[in-house]
Design a protein around this motif. Structure first.
Motif, PDB file in Angstrom:
ATOM      1  N   PRO A   1      39.156  45.664  41.837  1.00 39.70           N
ATOM      2  CA  PRO A   1      38.287  44.876  40.956  1.00 39.70           C
ATOM      3  C   PRO A   1      39.044  44.074  39.904  1.00 39.70           C
ATOM      4  N   ALA A   2      40.169  44.583  39.426  1.00 38.90           N
ATOM      5  CA  ALA A   2      40.920  43.845  38.412  1.00 38.90           C
ATOM      6  C   ALA A   2      41.482  42.547  38.988  1.00 38.90           C
ATOM      7  N   ALA A   3      42.040  42.615  40.188  1.00 38.73           N
ATOM      8  CA  ALA A   3      42.558  41.412  40.834  1.00 38.73           C
ATOM      9  C   ALA A   3      41.419  40.472  41.211  1.00 38.73           C
ATOM     10  N   ALA A   4      40.296  41.040  41.645  1.00 39.91           N
ATOM     11  CA  ALA A   4      39.131  40.222  41.990  1.00 39.91           C
ATOM     12  C   ALA A   4      38.637  39.452  40.772  1.00 39.91           C
ATOM     13  N   ALA A   5      38.615  40.132  39.619  1.00 44.15           N
ATOM     14  CA  ALA A   5      38.157  39.483  38.390  1.00 44.15           C
ATOM     15  C   ALA A   5      39.105  38.360  37.978  1.00 44.15           C
ATOM     16  N   LYS A   6      40.380  38.570  38.143  1.00 45.32           N
ATOM     17  CA  LYS A   6      41.349  37.523  37.809  1.00 45.32           C
ATOM     18  C   LYS A   6      41.135  36.308  38.706  1.00 45.32           C
ATOM     19  N   PHE A   7      40.840  36.559  39.964  1.00 44.27           N
ATOM     20  CA  PHE A   7      40.608  35.460  40.895  1.00 44.27           C
ATOM     21  C   PHE A   7      39.337  34.684  40.560  1.00 44.27           C
ATOM     22  N   ILE A   8      38.245  35.375  40.223  1.00 39.94           N
ATOM     23  CA  ILE A   8      37.015  34.632  39.933  1.00 39.94           C
ATOM     24  C   ILE A   8      37.139  33.858  38.623  1.00 39.94           C
ATOM     25  N   GLN A   9      37.991  34.341  37.725  1.00 41.07           N
ATOM     26  CA  GLN A   9      38.218  33.556  36.512  1.00 41.07           C
ATOM     27  C   GLN A   9      38.959  32.262  36.862  1.00 41.07           C
ATOM     28  N   TYR A  10      39.881  32.344  37.803  1.00 40.88           N
ATOM     29  CA  TYR A  10      40.555  31.143  38.296  1.00 40.88           C
ATOM     30  C   TYR A  10      39.542  30.206  38.956  1.00 40.88           C
ATOM     31  N   LEU A  11      38.693  30.747  39.818  1.00 36.86           N
ATOM     32  CA  LEU A  11      37.709  29.934  40.540  1.00 36.86           C
ATOM     33  C   LEU A  11      36.809  29.138  39.598  1.00 36.86           C
ATOM     34  N   SER A  12      36.423  29.760  38.494  1.00 38.14           N
ATOM     35  CA  SER A  12      35.388  29.169  37.646  1.00 38.14           C
ATOM     36  C   SER A  12      35.906  28.438  36.418  1.00 38.14           C
ATOM     37  N   THR A  13      37.185  28.641  36.062  1.00 36.06           N
ATOM     38  CA  THR A  13      37.655  28.054  34.798  1.00 36.06           C
ATOM     39  C   THR A  13      38.941  27.233  34.917  1.00 36.06           C
ATOM     40  N   ASP A  14      39.630  27.296  36.033  1.00 31.26           N
ATOM     41  CA  ASP A  14      40.928  26.625  36.143  1.00 31.26           C
ATOM     42  C   ASP A  14      40.775  25.234  36.760  1.00 31.26           C
ATOM     43  N   PRO A  15      41.244  24.191  36.093  1.00 25.46           N
ATOM     44  CA  PRO A  15      41.150  22.832  36.659  1.00 25.46           C
ATOM     45  C   PRO A  15      41.788  22.718  38.038  1.00 25.46           C
ATOM     46  N   LYS A  16      42.832  23.518  38.288  1.00 27.13           N
ATOM     47  CA  LYS A  16      43.510  23.438  39.580  1.00 27.13           C
ATOM     48  C   LYS A  16      42.602  23.904  40.715  1.00 27.13           C
ATOM     49  N   ALA A  17      41.670  24.813  40.406  1.00 25.74           N
ATOM     50  CA  ALA A  17      40.728  25.265  41.429  1.00 25.74           C
ATOM     51  C   ALA A  17      39.769  24.148  41.810  1.00 25.74           C
ATOM     52  N   ILE A  18      39.362  23.370  40.825  1.00 21.34           N
ATOM     53  CA  ILE A  18      38.460  22.241  41.091  1.00 21.34           C
ATOM     54  C   ILE A  18      39.211  21.157  41.853  1.00 21.34           C
ATOM     55  N   GLU A  19      40.439  20.902  41.468  1.00 19.69           N
ATOM     56  CA  GLU A  19      41.245  19.904  42.163  1.00 19.69           C
ATOM     57  C   GLU A  19      41.484  20.307  43.617  1.00 19.69           C
ATOM     58  N   ALA A  20      41.724  21.581  43.845  1.00 21.23           N
ATOM     59  CA  ALA A  20      42.034  22.055  45.186  1.00 21.23           C
ATOM     60  C   ALA A  20      40.859  21.878  46.143  1.00 21.23           C
ATOM     61  N   ARG A  21      39.650  21.982  45.625  1.00 23.91           N
ATOM     62  CA  ARG A  21      38.480  21.797  46.489  1.00 23.91           C
ATOM     63  C   ARG A  21      38.384  20.363  46.980  1.00 23.91           C
ATOM     64  N   GLY A  22      38.922  19.436  46.206  1.00 24.08           N
ATOM     65  CA  GLY A  22      39.007  18.048  46.632  1.00 24.08           C
ATOM     66  C   GLY A  22      37.655  17.371  46.716  1.00 24.08           C
ATOM     67  N   ASN A  23      37.502  16.553  47.726  1.00 23.22           N
ATOM     68  CA  ASN A  23      36.306  15.739  47.886  1.00 23.22           C
ATOM     69  C   ASN A  23      35.198  16.510  48.605  1.00 23.22           C
ATOM     70  N   GLY A  24      35.029  17.758  48.222  1.00 18.78           N
ATOM     71  CA  GLY A  24      34.069  18.607  48.909  1.00 18.78           C
ATOM     72  C   GLY A  24      32.635  18.411  48.473  1.00 18.78           C
ATOM     73  N   GLY A  25      32.418  17.734  47.375  1.00 15.09           N
ATOM     74  CA  GLY A  25      31.053  17.518  46.924  1.00 15.09           C
ATOM     75  C   GLY A  25      31.010  17.058  45.481  1.00 15.09           C
ATOM     76  N   ALA A  26      29.858  16.528  45.086  1.00 19.50           N
ATOM     77  CA  ALA A  26      29.673  16.043  43.713  1.00 19.50           C
ATOM     78  C   ALA A  26      29.192  17.208  42.859  1.00 19.50           C
ATOM     79  N   ALA A  27      30.127  17.885  42.228  1.00 17.36           N
ATOM     80  CA  ALA A  27      29.789  19.104  41.498  1.00 17.36           C
ATOM     81  C   ALA A  27      29.700  18.856  40.002  1.00 17.36           C
ATOM     82  N   VAL A  28      28.722  19.513  39.377  1.00 20.29           N
ATOM     83  CA  VAL A  28      28.659  19.628  37.923  1.00 20.29           C
ATOM     84  C   VAL A  28      29.060  21.065  37.609  1.00 20.29           C
ATOM     85  N   ILE A  29      30.223  21.221  37.006  1.00 20.25           N
ATOM     86  CA  ILE A  29      30.807  22.549  36.801  1.00 20.25           C
ATOM     87  C   ILE A  29      30.307  23.144  35.493  1.00 20.25           C
ATOM     88  N   ALA A  30      30.020  24.442  35.515  1.00 17.90           N
ATOM     89  CA  ALA A  30      29.460  25.107  34.342  1.00 17.90           C
ATOM     90  C   ALA A  30      30.461  25.199  33.196  1.00 17.90           C
TER      91      ALA A  30
END
Length: 437
Positions: free
Chosen positions: A322-351
């Motif tokens: 769970p500790a590693a999982a939590a670190k990963f979801i924080q990356y998914l939801s807050t790191d600009p690099k995660a948004i960049e990596a998704r690329g042209n996958g869709g027009a997202a409004v990020i929380a």
């Protein structure tokens, strides 16, 4: 603590915009003692969101302590939630899941996702999100997911067809009706939009925008108001639009729907920010570049809006790391690099604040005839506060969807809403919950 009580929200929080329901697993919020500084190991990640394979690869490449194994699963309408729930119950679920906001309370009440308070850096993640979006993942003071997107409902429209009919892009529902009539004047077989029986969340969003509150916690009970005055007003309007043939009853994402859009038989789409890519794919070969624009949803006279869709990332019960999982979801939801990596996958409004600008750069919106992200921003500011999802959205969704199957054979929108009220009350009572109307 009884399960009924676990599912009742703190009524005092409703007015704050937190929208908290008490789907937690403890009476008091877990203490935030801070995340593990440097977790290591393997994490499995299941998601139906496009591009999450690329995001997982980017995370793996960015560090060597945690390795994410990604597995795509079907979306909820195609059995994804059933697969996820079954796997978690059987003890072979993923470490990280993706659950949309309407379904999250049920996963919480079933104990299938765990509180994150002790696992995440709250100050660097959830505490920076708006109260409105935070309320989608916080129950009884516990955080059960990190929000990914905050998708406002949007009206996508062929401005060229409205111009041809001498109609303005509608800003109110009265203007919507008038624009539909003008389209009919020059082309009797043209519709302003579709009414999609297989997209019940659109009805929820339209009702939310109209001031409805389908689920409320009150006096240690769930108060169910699916057929409240605001919703019945919305239902009556859409039945009027169906009867006048201003909107066409057809299944979203069907071949008929796509052909009608490509041929200009339907001039608008009731969608969300995320609809941009799918819409473009449906019509770009029909030479419609620049014809479609994003507009805020028409209103009843005052600024108002709703979220339509949106997902959270969660750590599941039984996670081996769970500790590693939590670190990963924080990356998914807050790191600009995660948004960049998704690329042209869709027009997202990020929380998470600031990341929508990153998503905007990643998405090529040149197909559209206006600045769609400016519209997204305006629509996001007008989301009506006070909406709360109930403990089992699937009961309501199924009841409305089943009744909508009769819309082309004499059934009405209002009858569907009324039947859903009854089915929801009965279904929740059978689940052992205390319910009032």
């Amino acid at each position: 603590m009884k399960r009924r009580t676990l599912l009742i929200g703190a009524a005092g929080l409703l007015g704050t915009g937190l929208l908290a329901t008490a789907c937690g697993t403890s009476e008091k919020p877990a203490a935030n003692v801070g995340p593990v500084a440097a977790p290591k190991g393997e994490v499995t990640f299941w998601s139906a969101l496009a591009g999450m394979d690329k995001v997982s690869e980017a995370f793996n490449a960015s560090q060597s302590d945690i390795k994410v194994k990604f597995e795509p699963i079907p979306d909820g309408s195609n059995g994804g939630y059933a697969k996820l729930s079954t796997a978690i119950t059987a003890g072979n679920g993923p470490d990280v899941s993706t659950v949309e906001y309407p379904q999250l309370p049920q996963f919480v009440s079933n104990g299938q996702v765990v509180p994150l308070n002790e696992l995440i850096d709250k100050g660097a993640s959830i505490d920076k999100c708006s109260k409105q979006i935070r309320g989608m993942v916080e129950f009884s003071g516990n955080i059960y997911g990190l929000p990914y997107d905050a998708a406002p409902q949007i009206f996508w429209v062929r401005k060229d067809l409205l111009d041809e009919a001498g109609a303005a892009v509608p800003t109110t529902w009265d203007e919507f009706e008038e624009a539909g009539k003008k389209l009919k004047t020059i082309s009797p077989d043209r519709y302003l939009a579709s009414f999609n029986p297989n997209e019940v969340p659109i009805t929820a969003a339209l009702s939310w925008q109209g001031g409805a509150k389908w689920f409320n916690s009150e006096n240690d009970q769930w108060k169910i108001g699916i057929n409240d005055e605001a919703t019945m007003k919305v239902a009556a309007f859409w039945q009027k639009m169906i009867d006048a043939r201003i909107v066409k009853v057809q299944q979203a994402a069907s071949d008929e729907w796509g052909m009608d859009l490509a041929q200009g038989n339907v001039a608008g789409v009731l969608g969300a920010s995320w609809s941009a890519r799918g819409l473009q794919k449906r019509v770009e070969k029909a030479g419609q570049k620049g014809a479609w624009i994003a507009a805020q949803m028409p209103t009843w006279g005052e600024p108002a809006g709703a979220f339509y869709g949106g997902s959270s990332f969660n750590v599941t019960k039984g996670s081996k790391n769970p500790a590693a999982a939590a670190k990963f979801i924080q990356y998914l939801s807050t790191d600009p690099k995660a948004i960049e990596a998704r690329g042209n996958g869709g027009a997202a409004v990020i929380a998470f604040p600031g990341l929508t600008a990153v998503a905007q750069k990643a998405f090529d919106s040149s197909f559209f005839g206006n600045d769609i992200y400016t519209v997204f921003a305006a629509a996001s500011k007008d989301v009506t506060p006070g909406w709360q999802w109930g403990p089992n959205w699937e009961i309501t969704k199924t009841a409305i969807g089943d009744a909508y199957g009769k819309l082309t054979t004499g059934g009405t929108v209002g009858e569907a809403i009324t039947s859903a009220q009854k089915a929801t009350v009965e279904g929740l009572k059978q689940s052992g919950l205390s319910v009032s109307e």
